[in-house]
Scaffold this active site. Structure first.
Site, PDB file in Angstrom:
ATOM      1  N   LYS A  13      -2.776   6.205   1.281  1.00  0.00           N
ATOM      2  CA  LYS A  13      -2.588   6.716   2.648  1.00  0.00           C
ATOM      3  C   LYS A  13      -1.678   7.946   2.592  1.00  0.00           C
ATOM      4  O   LYS A  13      -0.518   7.923   2.996  1.00  0.00           O
ATOM      5  CB  LYS A  13      -2.016   5.607   3.531  1.00  0.00           C
ATOM      6  CG  LYS A  13      -2.538   5.671   4.953  1.00  0.00           C
ATOM      7  CD  LYS A  13      -2.417   4.358   5.653  1.00  0.00           C
ATOM      8  CE  LYS A  13      -2.436   4.500   7.160  1.00  0.00           C
ATOM      9  NZ  LYS A  13      -3.595   5.205   7.706  1.00  0.00           N
ATOM     10  N   GLU A  39     -16.304   5.920   4.658  1.00  0.00           N
ATOM     11  CA  GLU A  39     -15.581   5.429   5.828  1.00  0.00           C
ATOM     12  C   GLU A  39     -15.477   6.544   6.851  1.00  0.00           C
ATOM     13  O   GLU A  39     -16.051   7.618   6.669  1.00  0.00           O
ATOM     14  CB  GLU A  39     -14.209   4.899   5.419  1.00  0.00           C
ATOM     15  CG  GLU A  39     -13.323   5.899   4.703  1.00  0.00           C
ATOM     16  CD  GLU A  39     -11.939   5.315   4.380  1.00  0.00           C
ATOM     17  OE1 GLU A  39     -11.438   4.482   5.140  1.00  0.00           O
ATOM     18  OE2 GLU A  39     -11.369   5.735   3.362  1.00  0.00           O
ATOM     19  N   ARG A  57       0.834  -1.208   0.000  1.00  0.00           N
ATOM     20  CA  ARG A  57       0.000   0.000   0.000  1.00  0.00           C
ATOM     21  C   ARG A  57       0.866   1.253   0.000  1.00  0.00           C
ATOM     22  O   ARG A  57       0.524   2.246  -0.648  1.00  0.00           O
ATOM     23  CB  ARG A  57      -0.949  -0.035   1.204  1.00  0.00           C
ATOM     24  CG  ARG A  57      -2.083   0.957   1.095  1.00  0.00           C
ATOM     25  CD  ARG A  57      -3.152   0.724   2.131  1.00  0.00           C
ATOM     26  NE  ARG A  57      -2.624   0.826   3.488  1.00  0.00           N
ATOM     27  CZ  ARG A  57      -3.312   0.517   4.578  1.00  0.00           C
ATOM     28  NH1 ARG A  57      -4.559   0.079   4.486  1.00  0.00           N
ATOM     29  NH2 ARG A  57      -2.764   0.643   5.769  1.00  0.00           N
TER      30      ARG A  57
HETATM   31  N1  PLP Z   1      -9.327   4.008   6.500  1.00  0.00           N
HETATM   32  C1  PLP Z   1      -8.494   5.017   6.786  1.00  0.00           C
HETATM   33  C2  PLP Z   1      -8.816   6.359   6.252  1.00  0.00           C
HETATM   34  C3  PLP Z   1      -7.359   4.786   7.562  1.00  0.00           C
HETATM   35  O1  PLP Z   1      -6.534   5.785   7.876  1.00  0.00           O
HETATM   36  C4  PLP Z   1      -7.095   3.498   8.048  1.00  0.00           C
HETATM   37  C5  PLP Z   1      -5.907   3.224   8.847  1.00  0.00           C
HETATM   38  O2  PLP Z   1      -4.909   2.793   8.375  1.00  0.00           O
HETATM   39  C6  PLP Z   1      -7.994   2.476   7.728  1.00  0.00           C
HETATM   40  C7  PLP Z   1      -9.087   2.770   6.946  1.00  0.00           C
HETATM   41  C8  PLP Z   1      -7.742   1.087   8.188  1.00  0.00           C
HETATM   42  O3  PLP Z   1      -6.745   0.483   7.443  1.00  0.00           O
HETATM   43  P1  PLP Z   1      -5.872  -0.693   8.038  1.00  0.00           P
HETATM   44  O4  PLP Z   1      -6.826  -1.743   8.453  1.00  0.00           O
HETATM   45  O5  PLP Z   1      -5.016  -1.123   6.916  1.00  0.00           O
HETATM   46  O6  PLP Z   1      -5.121  -0.121   9.178  1.00  0.00           O
HETATM   47  C1  COI Z   2      -4.095   3.133  11.474  1.00  0.00           C
HETATM   48  O1  COI Z   2      -5.107   2.537  11.837  1.00  0.00           O
HETATM   49  O2  COI Z   2      -2.989   2.602  11.451  1.00  0.00           O
HETATM   50  C2  COI Z   2      -4.159   4.504  11.036  1.00  0.00           C
HETATM   51  O3  COI Z   2      -3.248   4.917  10.388  1.00  0.00           O
HETATM   52  C3  COI Z   2      -5.285   5.340  11.387  1.00  0.00           C
HETATM   53  C4  COI Z   2      -4.830   6.637  11.936  1.00  0.00           C
HETATM   54  C5  COI Z   2      -5.955   7.570  11.802  1.00  0.00           C
HETATM   55  C6  COI Z   2      -4.343   6.507  13.347  1.00  0.00           C
END
Ligand code: PLP
Ligand code: COI
Length: 341
Positions: A184, A220, A82
């Site tokens: 991200k 989201e 990612r």
């Molecule tokens: N959506 C957003 C906007 C995020 O910042 C995050 C955090 O990383 C997620 C979803 C969840 O992603 P992940 O499960 O890969 O941490």
């Molecule tokens: C994560 O879940 O790792 C994120 O980056 C979310 C962040 C808003 C703390």
């Protein structure tokens, strides 16, 4: 190895610098050799791409101490991929999966004493990030970059631990169609600060963002994907090209189908359908799965049937299974666990 003397079960989600962090520099078209450092500050040009034009992206993942004392991370190859897609979209040099994983291994191993002990509920949050460090005045990619990785021991993301949260539908949009919602990028979070300040001032933990084009579909929150459970026990999660492809959500879809035998629907979710669901939650690395008890918009107040006191049964079971896999108490699917030491 002796762990640090920290009140692990009292930790919230905050920055606590650990002994070591990793830094690699990209110059003259290639990555130099990365190394660990104890220096927690970064010195860069006042005209750096990250400072002027927000040329930066980041990742988030966690390390866990298992019962036998070993330290592992969860699906870090997906974080590496990612970050590569974020780098491509923001014209930054990609960090190869191999380099990402080596940096991760080195940093977590060097900070092993900071990885919370098994059974405390706390984890070591790892923050890899990539940014334009070289000077650039016209709008263009920076000439130099840094890839860094630091760690911080953390507890629950939301105050109150895993008590259901109240959220509100935001009047702002998180991501434009064909924008940067699926990567991200730091800029996605800078622009979410104002909407999240409004939500907090109104007593909500988070915003529910709707799709910017029609404002009729659920996207989201600022930092997590949504999970819904129908009254007949199906798991529903929004599918949209403008949400972040959460690694937690992708893992939960697999766990729901393969471990719990649930039917899963990944599809657009109209906001109008939300009041029909039996359980609502948000998921992400930081949030794990947090239950949602109430969703308010200007027109309606939706009280989720599972209530404001505890998890609904399906999301509760999903959380228990996922954390069981991450903590080594339930066998993980092949390739999900990277043992560090
Ligand atoms: N959506 C957003 C906007 C995020 O910042 C995050 C955090 O990383 C997620 C979803 C969840 O992603 P992940 O499960 O890969 O941490
Ligand atoms: C994560 O879940 O790792 C994120 O980056 C979310 C962040 C808003 C703390």
């Amino acid at each position: 190895m002796e762990k640090k003397n920290i009140k692990w079960d009292e930790l919230g989600f905050g920055y606590m610098p650990t002994d070591y962090r990793y830094c690699a520099e990209w110059k003259d078209g290639k990555w130099g050799e990365g190394k660990l450092t104890t220096e927690a500050t970064v010195t860069i040009s006042e005209c750096a791409g990250v400072l002027q034009y927000s040329q930066t992206g980041f990742e988030g993942l966690k390390a866990y101490t298992w019962k036998d004392g070993s330290i592992v991370t969860f699906r870090p190859d997906l974080n590496a991929q990612r970050l590569q897609s974020t780098a491509r979209r923001l014209l930054m040099p990609e960090v190869s999966t191999q380099m990402f994983l080596e940096a991760l291994d080195e940093t977590v191993k060097a900070n092993a004493a900071w990885v919370p002990p098994y059974g405390t509920g706390a984890t070591l949050y790892i923050r890899p990030f990539l940014f334009g460090s070289g000077p650039i005045l016209g709008v263009a990619p920076a000439p130099e970059y840094q890839f860094r990785l630091f760690c911080s021991p953390v507890g629950p993301y939301f105050k109150g631990g895993i008590k259901p949260i109240r959220i509100c539908v935001s009047d702002f949009d998180r991501a434009a169609p064909h924008g940067t919602g699926d990567i991200k990028a730091g800029l996605n979070y800078a622009m979410s600060l104002h909407p999240s300040d409004i939500a907090h001032k109104n007593g909500y933990s988070e915003n529910m963002f709707l799709d910017a084009a029609t404002r009729t579909y659920v996207e989201e929150t600022g930092g997590a994907n949504f999970l819904f459970v129908t009254k007949d026990g199906r798991l529903v999660t929004p599918k949209s090209p403008t949400i972040l492809p959460s690694i937690t959500r992708r893992s939960l879809v697999y766990v729901a189908e393969k471990y719990l035998g649930l039917t899963v629907e990944e599809r657009p979710v109209p906001f109008a359908e939300v009041k029909e669901f039996a359980e609502v939650g948000v998921c992400g690395t930081a949030a794990v799965i947090s239950p949602v008890g109430e969703i308010d918009s200007h027109d309606e107040k939706i009280m989720v049937p599972s209530g404001l006191e505890s998890f609904g049964p399906v999301l509760g079971k999903l959380r228990e299974t996922l954390t069981g896999i991450q903590n080594g108490d339930i066998e993980a699917p092949e390739g999900w666990i990277r043992k560090i030491c």
